[in-house]
Design an enzyme around this catalytic site. Structure first.
Site, PDB file in Angstrom:
ATOM      1  N   ARG A 108       3.542 -12.071 -29.012  1.00 49.86           N
ATOM      2  CA  ARG A 108       2.962 -10.863 -28.399  1.00 49.86           C
ATOM      3  C   ARG A 108       2.787 -11.145 -26.912  1.00 49.86           C
ATOM      4  NH1 ARG A 108      -0.569 -13.376 -26.164  1.00 49.86           N
ATOM      5  NH2 ARG A 108      -1.440 -11.401 -25.523  1.00 49.86           N
ATOM      6  N   ALA A 120       3.568  -8.750 -23.186  1.00 52.34           N
ATOM      7  CA  ALA A 120       4.734  -7.970 -22.766  1.00 52.34           C
ATOM      8  C   ALA A 120       5.978  -8.829 -22.460  1.00 52.34           C
ATOM      9  CB  ALA A 120       4.351  -7.092 -21.572  1.00 52.34           C
ATOM     10  N   GLN A 128      -7.491 -11.532 -28.861  1.00 48.58           N
ATOM     11  CA  GLN A 128      -6.541 -12.330 -28.077  1.00 48.58           C
ATOM     12  C   GLN A 128      -7.258 -13.165 -27.013  1.00 48.58           C
ATOM     13  OE1 GLN A 128      -6.100  -9.156 -28.954  1.00 48.58           O
ATOM     14  NE2 GLN A 128      -3.946  -8.604 -29.167  1.00 48.58           N
ATOM     15  N   ASP A 145       1.122  -4.189 -19.499  1.00 54.27           N
ATOM     16  CA  ASP A 145       2.231  -3.928 -20.431  1.00 54.27           C
ATOM     17  C   ASP A 145       3.262  -2.972 -19.855  1.00 54.27           C
ATOM     18  OD1 ASP A 145      -0.110  -4.817 -22.312  1.00 54.27           O
ATOM     19  OD2 ASP A 145       1.791  -5.116 -23.362  1.00 54.27           O
ATOM     20  N   LYS A 199      -4.006  -3.998 -22.425  1.00 52.07           N
ATOM     21  CA  LYS A 199      -4.798  -4.087 -23.657  1.00 52.07           C
ATOM     22  C   LYS A 199      -6.020  -3.172 -23.622  1.00 52.07           C
ATOM     23  CE  LYS A 199      -4.157  -5.821 -26.672  1.00 52.07           C
ATOM     24  NZ  LYS A 199      -3.532  -5.068 -27.802  1.00 52.07           N
TER      25      LYS A 199
HETATM   26  O1  MRU Z   1      -1.209  -6.540 -28.133  1.00 51.63           O
HETATM   27  P1  MRU Z   1      -0.827  -7.672 -27.233  1.00 51.63           P
HETATM   28  O2  MRU Z   1      -1.544  -8.940 -27.558  1.00 51.63           O
HETATM   29  O3  MRU Z   1       0.647  -7.836 -27.142  1.00 51.63           O
HETATM   30  O4  MRU Z   1      -1.332  -7.197 -25.795  1.00 51.63           O
HETATM   31  C1  MRU Z   1      -1.051  -8.020 -24.700  1.00 51.63           C
HETATM   32  C2  MRU Z   1      -1.611  -7.519 -23.419  1.00 51.63           C
HETATM   33  O5  MRU Z   1      -2.178  -6.457 -23.334  1.00 51.63           O
HETATM   34  C3  MRU Z   1      -1.362  -8.358 -22.208  1.00 51.63           C
HETATM   35  O6  MRU Z   1      -2.402  -8.247 -21.285  1.00 51.63           O
HETATM   36  C4  MRU Z   1      -0.049  -7.882 -21.535  1.00 51.63           C
HETATM   37  O7  MRU Z   1       0.967  -7.810 -22.457  1.00 51.63           O
HETATM   38  C5  MRU Z   1       0.344  -8.751 -20.415  1.00 51.63           C
HETATM   39  S1  MRU Z   1       0.965 -10.295 -20.982  1.00 51.63           S
HETATM   40  C6  MRU Z   1       1.463 -11.194 -19.647  1.00 51.63           C
END
Ligand code: MRU
Length: 346
Positions: free
Chosen positions: A49, A51, A197, A238, A249
């Site tokens: 997970r 982005a 997370q 994202d 997030k």
């Molecule tokens: O649902 P997730 O854990 O994939 O969400 C991740 C996020 O929101 C991160 O902040 C985003 O992807 C940036 S990762 C460098």
């Protein structure tokens, strides 16, 4: 640093190997992914997970879809298209997944008429996406390091670290560079309900690196800001629309509002691959809604009445006006505007 989040092992007959992030921080285990369906499931359930990491995972999943294919080049391309369409549907918000798969589709269209050559070109592209992401994260670290002042408190939300990218992370890249330069500071990691997370992943990876980290529940961030212990907020993203609106997030928008109320600068760190110039502003960013059981049955135990309705968006959109600056691989954009973003990134 934790081990690499995602790798391709061996040649075309190898497989994708990734850290199973659903198991952290209990155990560090790796999954060997051998089919594009397995990759789709790994992305859906958040074994991989973040982005940039799902951009790499999608590209490797596309290779897995065709690496055993026998048939004509045209048949391969149509098989490949079906696989890419399926993979991109795993998670809608992070633009990096679609961006990575678009790169793969372009290679499939252009490559030669020799089946083996097409497969090799696709594997090379997936590896290039991973290597370029690592380089972009390094650059983000270099551009953002000076924002981490000696003795400061840095608040972050979710995990935008090494685990969310090929390596180093986005929001955490400046933190790693500052730490390597011997600078003293403390990171505060929002727990990040409902999938944690922040407490499971950010706290784990910063601890591995010997960085001073303190976890707080999401509803404690405003009072922590008021106490004067937060000097800067840095999050990942994202998807960032052309005007600078940021999907990240769920909870990021609230953090940005609280930061503005306390005059704390909020920075968003992201590679150029996270900017989506097809979207004028954040209103058109698709927001993933996840299973209500992620709230009702948090990690297996009943955390709400079994049949209660739950609101479970995975992301929210922070308006550009709340963001003091972007830290990108190409440099920083302070007090961002549509024009400044376009000037640096297009
Ligand atoms: O649902 P997730 O854990 O994939 O969400 C991740 C996020 O929101 C991160 O902040 C985003 O992807 C940036 S990762 C460098």
């Amino acid at each position: 640093m934790p081990p690499r989040t995602i790798e391709w092992t061996g040649e075309l007959d190898g497989c994708a190997k990734l850290i199973d992030q659903t198991k952290l921080p209990r155990e560090l285990t790796f999954l060997e992914i051998r089919t594009s369906h397995e990759m789709f499931e790994a992305i859906r359930r958040l074994s991989v997970r973040g982005a940039p990491a799902i951009g790499i995972a999608g590209a490797m999943g596309a290779v897995l879809a065709i690496r055993d294919f026998t048939g004509s080049p045209d048949e391969l391309r149509s098989e490949f298209k079906i696989a890419c369409d399926h993979l991109v549907s795993a998670r809608p918000t992070a633009v990096n997944l679609a961006w990575g798969l678009d790169r793969m589709r372009r290679v499939a269209r252009q490559a030669s008429t020799d089946i083996e050559a097409i497969k090799q070109a696709l594997l090379a592209e997936a590896k290039a996406i991973r290597d370029e992401d690592e380089a972009m994260c390094r650059a983000i670290g270099a551009h953002g390091e000076s924002l981490i002042k000696d003795g400061c408190g840095v608040l972050t939300h979710c995990n935008a670290g090494s685990l969310a990218t090929a390596r180093f992370g986005t929001a955490l890249a400046p933190v790693y560079v500052a730490h390597n330069n011997g600078r003293p500071f403390r990171v505060y990691a929002d727990e990040t309900r409902p999938l944690l997370q922040g407490s499971r992943l950010t706290a784990w990876e910063l601890g591995q690196a010997g960085i001073d980290v303190t976890v707080l529940c999401d509803n404690m961030a405003a009072s922590l800001m008021k106490s004067g212990r937060i000097d800067i907020v840095i999050t990942g993203a994202d998807r960032i629309a052309a005007n600078g609106d940021v999907a990240n997030k769920i909870g990021t928008y609230g953090v940005a509002l609280w930061a503005a109320a306390h005059q704390i600068p909020m920075y968003v760190a992201a590679p150029s691959s996270t900017f989506d110039f097809d979207l004028e502003d954040g209103r058109a960013i698709p927001i993933e809604h996840r299973s209500e059981d992620e709230i009702r049955r948090g990690f297996g135990s009943l955390t709400a009445p079994a049949d209660v309705a739950c609101y479970c968006p995975a992301f929210d959109v922070t308006p550009a006006g709340l963001i003091r600056g972007f830290i990108t691989d190409r440099g920083r954009i302070d007090r961002p505007s549509r024009e400044k973003i376009a000037a640096l990134l297009t």
